[in-house]
Design a protein around this motif. Structure first.
Motif, PDB file in Angstrom:
ATOM      1  N   THR A  40      95.106  57.826 -15.269  1.00 30.45           N
ATOM      2  CA  THR A  40      93.771  58.310 -13.770  1.00 30.45           C
ATOM      3  C   THR A  40      92.933  57.555 -15.675  1.00 30.45           C
ATOM      4  OG1 THR A  40      94.382  59.576 -12.950  1.00 30.45           O
ATOM      5  CG2 THR A  40      91.920  59.976 -13.684  1.00 30.45           C
ATOM      6  N   PHE A  41      91.672  56.893 -15.262  1.00 34.43           N
ATOM      7  CA  PHE A  41      90.824  56.519 -16.114  1.00 34.43           C
ATOM      8  C   PHE A  41      89.681  56.863 -15.572  1.00 34.43           C
ATOM      9  CE2 PHE A  41      93.245  53.023 -17.039  1.00 34.43           C
ATOM     10  CZ  PHE A  41      93.985  52.768 -18.237  1.00 34.43           C
ATOM     11  N   GLN A  42      88.734  58.040 -16.197  1.00 33.13           N
ATOM     12  CA  GLN A  42      87.868  59.167 -15.723  1.00 33.13           C
ATOM     13  C   GLN A  42      86.278  58.702 -16.526  1.00 33.13           C
ATOM     14  OE1 GLN A  42      88.154  62.800 -14.787  1.00 33.13           O
ATOM     15  NE2 GLN A  42      86.108  63.647 -14.422  1.00 33.13           N
ATOM     16  N   GLY A  43      85.036  58.331 -16.547  1.00 30.44           N
ATOM     17  CA  GLY A  43      83.713  57.997 -17.599  1.00 30.44           C
ATOM     18  C   GLY A  43      83.527  59.263 -17.401  1.00 30.44           C
ATOM     19  N   SER A  44      82.865  59.794 -18.857  1.00 25.78           N
ATOM     20  CA  SER A  44      81.880  60.677 -18.669  1.00 25.78           C
ATOM     21  C   SER A  44      80.685  60.415 -17.540  1.00 25.78           C
ATOM     22  CB  SER A  44      80.980  60.387 -19.942  1.00 25.78           C
ATOM     23  OG  SER A  44      80.587  59.741 -19.701  1.00 25.78           O
ATOM     24  N   SER A  45      80.250  61.523 -17.626  1.00 30.70           N
ATOM     25  CA  SER A  45      79.698  61.613 -16.073  1.00 30.70           C
ATOM     26  C   SER A  45      78.231  60.277 -16.650  1.00 30.70           C
ATOM     27  CB  SER A  45      77.599  62.865 -16.410  1.00 30.70           C
ATOM     28  OG  SER A  45      77.534  62.661 -17.739  1.00 30.70           O
ATOM     29  N   GLY A  46      78.180  59.450 -15.660  1.00 30.10           N
ATOM     30  CA  GLY A  46      78.024  58.297 -16.005  1.00 30.10           C
ATOM     31  C   GLY A  46      78.250  57.049 -16.458  1.00 30.10           C
ATOM     32  N   GLY A  47      79.518  57.336 -16.645  1.00 26.24           N
ATOM     33  CA  GLY A  47      80.144  56.628 -18.233  1.00 26.24           C
ATOM     34  C   GLY A  47      80.265  55.504 -17.260  1.00 26.24           C
ATOM     35  N   ASN A  48      80.244  53.941 -18.390  1.00 33.04           N
ATOM     36  CA  ASN A  48      81.471  52.867 -17.556  1.00 33.04           C
ATOM     37  C   ASN A  48      82.640  53.721 -18.010  1.00 33.04           C
ATOM     38  OD1 ASN A  48      79.379  52.069 -16.187  1.00 33.04           O
ATOM     39  ND2 ASN A  48      78.444  51.620 -18.647  1.00 33.04           N
ATOM     40  N   ILE A  49      83.883  52.895 -17.248  1.00 31.84           N
ATOM     41  CA  ILE A  49      85.332  52.261 -17.113  1.00 31.84           C
ATOM     42  C   ILE A  49      84.933  50.572 -17.414  1.00 31.84           C
ATOM     43  CG2 ILE A  49      87.797  52.069 -16.958  1.00 31.84           C
ATOM     44  CD1 ILE A  49      87.135  54.481 -15.571  1.00 31.84           C
ATOM     45  N   ARG A  50      85.383  50.239 -19.148  1.00 33.22           N
ATOM     46  CA  ARG A  50      85.264  48.283 -19.233  1.00 33.22           C
ATOM     47  C   ARG A  50      86.568  48.425 -19.523  1.00 33.22           C
ATOM     48  NH1 ARG A  50      79.974  47.356 -20.523  1.00 33.22           N
ATOM     49  NH2 ARG A  50      78.446  49.353 -20.908  1.00 33.22           N
ATOM     50  N   LEU A  51      86.972  47.190 -19.027  1.00 33.76           N
ATOM     51  CA  LEU A  51      88.194  46.215 -18.940  1.00 33.76           C
ATOM     52  C   LEU A  51      88.153  45.420 -19.912  1.00 33.76           C
ATOM     53  CD1 LEU A  51      89.917  47.326 -15.991  1.00 33.76           C
ATOM     54  CD2 LEU A  51      90.568  48.196 -17.975  1.00 33.76           C
ATOM     55  N   GLY A  52      88.176  44.797 -20.837  1.00 37.31           N
ATOM     56  CA  GLY A  52      88.299  43.607 -21.396  1.00 37.31           C
ATOM     57  C   GLY A  52      86.593  43.262 -22.824  1.00 37.31           C
ATOM     58  N   ASP A  53      86.148  42.714 -22.991  1.00 37.23           N
ATOM     59  CA  ASP A  53      84.781  41.986 -23.909  1.00 37.23           C
ATOM     60  C   ASP A  53      84.400  40.945 -24.343  1.00 37.23           C
ATOM     61  OD1 ASP A  53      86.828  41.441 -25.251  1.00 37.23           O
ATOM     62  OD2 ASP A  53      86.220  42.855 -27.154  1.00 37.23           O
ATOM     63  N   ALA A  54      85.222  39.623 -23.383  1.00 40.84           N
ATOM     64  CA  ALA A  54      84.786  38.870 -23.670  1.00 40.84           C
ATOM     65  C   ALA A  54      85.296  37.430 -22.045  1.00 40.84           C
ATOM     66  CB  ALA A  54      85.579  38.102 -25.248  1.00 40.84           C
ATOM     67  N   ALA A  55      84.809  37.006 -21.840  1.00 45.22           N
ATOM     68  CA  ALA A  55      84.932  35.770 -20.996  1.00 45.22           C
ATOM     69  C   ALA A  55      87.074  35.423 -20.580  1.00 45.22           C
ATOM     70  CB  ALA A  55      84.362  34.533 -20.369  1.00 45.22           C
ATOM     71  N   ASN A  56      87.064  35.191 -22.081  1.00 44.40           N
ATOM     72  CA  ASN A  56      88.010  34.396 -22.563  1.00 44.40           C
ATOM     73  C   ASN A  56      89.633  36.155 -21.882  1.00 44.40           C
ATOM     74  OD1 ASN A  56      87.813  36.040 -24.596  1.00 44.40           O
ATOM     75  ND2 ASN A  56      88.677  34.602 -26.001  1.00 44.40           N
TER      76      ASN A  56
END
Length: 181
Positions: A40-56
């Motif tokens: 389970t991935f849970q962002g903090s209040s109003g947080g985001n869960i990011r997968l990857g950081d570039a188009a490649n």
């Protein structure tokens, strides 16, 4: 218990056996993460869960998706792009597309089949045309008719015109031609 920084350096593998491991700040891992079990991935209040950081970077899903994919903001995100398109789309149920314009382009054939009636309703003057060859409207069932109507409540007429060439022909072939005025 460690106050400050805890460093673990091993040449092979470190096993931690505990009912739970809790960390209350950032965790940085250099290398791959392999986990077995439910995650389970849970962002903090109003947080985001990011997968990857570039188009490649690639997100590869080897499982079925068992929830809805709902965007956070209405009319803000696309599925694919003009240069990175999805291939086939397999759906059952209804398609609802609001706004527009809506374009369906095909290098070959567009085939619309429906078990019930098919209705195309345009709110303004519209065209059904072909850039090459014949445009055929056909009622395929026995004793079925192709019906072209004007607006019977406002008295708008039905116009059958040839093209702009002086030699254009309107050709009507029928076993019986019945014109009621």
């Amino acid at each position: 218990q460690a106050d400050g920084q805890l460093g673990i350096d091993a040449d092979v593998k470190v096993d931690i056996t505990a009912p739970a491991v809790s960390m209350s700040n950032d965790v940085w891992v250099g290398g791959d993460i392999f986990a077995v079990g439910e995650i389970t991935f849970q962002g903090s209040s109003g947080g985001n869960i990011r997968l990857g950081d570039a188009a490649n970077d690639n997100l590869v899903v080897g499982a079925d998706i068992s929830s809805s994919l709902i965007p956070n903001n209405n009319d803000a995100f696309n599925l694919g792009s003009n240069s990175q398109r999805w291939n086939n789309l397999f759906l059952s149920g209804s398609i609802t597309a609001n706004g527009g314009p809506h374009n369906i382009d095909s290098a070959t054939t567009i085939d619309i089949d429906s078990v019930g009636a098919t209705s195309i309703d345009a709110g303004a003057a519209s065209n059904l045309s072909t850039s090459a060859g014949d445009l055929t409207l056909e009622a395929g069932a026995n004793n079925a008719k192709v019906v072209i109507k004007g607006d019977h409540t406002s008295g708008t007429a039905v116009h059958i015109d040839g093209n702009e060439n002086a030699a254009s022909v309107v050709d009507i072939d029928a076993g019986v031609l019945d014109i009621d005025a």
